[in-house]
Design an enzyme around this catalytic site. Structure first.
Site, mmCIF file in Angstrom:
data_model
loop_
_atom_site.group_PDB
_atom_site.id
_atom_site.type_symbol
_atom_site.label_atom_id
_atom_site.label_comp_id
_atom_site.label_asym_id
_atom_site.label_seq_id
_atom_site.Cartn_x
_atom_site.Cartn_y
_atom_site.Cartn_z
ATOM 1 N N LEU A 178 3.752 4.079 0.829
ATOM 2 C CA LEU A 178 2.470 3.770 1.887
ATOM 3 C C LEU A 178 2.403 2.385 1.925
ATOM 4 O O LEU A 178 2.631 1.542 1.162
ATOM 5 C CB LEU A 178 1.218 4.380 1.158
ATOM 6 C CG LEU A 178 0.064 4.012 1.859
ATOM 7 C CD1 LEU A 178 -0.028 5.182 3.235
ATOM 8 C CD2 LEU A 178 -1.247 4.250 1.167
ATOM 9 N N CYS A 179 2.146 1.923 3.193
ATOM 10 C CA CYS A 179 2.009 0.634 3.518
ATOM 11 C C CYS A 179 1.044 0.658 4.716
ATOM 12 O O CYS A 179 0.121 1.514 5.053
ATOM 13 C CB CYS A 179 3.184 -0.300 4.076
ATOM 14 S SG CYS A 179 3.859 0.188 5.647
ATOM 15 N N HIS A 180 0.645 -0.501 5.370
ATOM 16 C CA HIS A 180 -0.337 -0.556 6.477
ATOM 17 C C HIS A 180 0.205 0.625 7.758
ATOM 18 O O HIS A 180 -0.714 1.358 7.966
ATOM 19 C CB HIS A 180 -0.520 -1.824 7.271
ATOM 20 C CG HIS A 180 -1.773 -1.976 8.052
ATOM 21 N ND1 HIS A 180 -1.932 -3.103 8.613
ATOM 22 C CD2 HIS A 180 -2.721 -1.129 8.307
ATOM 23 C CE1 HIS A 180 -3.186 -2.854 9.427
ATOM 24 N NE2 HIS A 180 -3.547 -1.967 9.165
#
Length: 108
Positions: free
Chosen positions: A65-67
């Site tokens: 997960l990231c932005h």
């Protein structure tokens, strides 16, 4: 082999059904302080090469997960090259999670 990307709906379904997986958040500490999904393992993207072998199970299903999904896709590709076959990137990142799954997670 699993597809490179997984939708936020699929991740939410896995969480609801208690399917085992590691939610690997590769954002920076300030981003995690701003918006966070409980239960994630937090390793900033730049620390992955140094920490992956000690902190990640190559046999585990790892959901990155990231932005917005770009960094997580890069980390997914790197981990797969390193022999982590069950790694997927969350399409749309935590931004999409906030929009579709849990609007209590702040957007930034």
């Amino acid at each position: 082999m699993l597809p490179y990307e997984i939708s936020v709906a699929e991740v939410a379904q896995m969480r609801a059904s208690q399917t085992p997986f590691v939610l690997l958040d590769v954002r920076e500490p300030w981003e995690i302080e701003t918006a966070h999904i409980a239960g994630s393992k937090d390793i900033p993207m730049n620390d992955i090469p140094a920490r992956a072998n000690n902190e990640l199970d190559p046999d585990a299903h790892i959901v990155v997960l990231c932005h917005h999904g770009a960094r997580s896709l890069s980390v997914t590709a790197w981990l797969r090259r390193e022999g982590y076959d069950n790694v997927q990137s969350v399409a749309g990142g935590i931004e999409q999670w906030s929009r579709e799954i849990d609007n209590s997670v702040p957007r930034y």
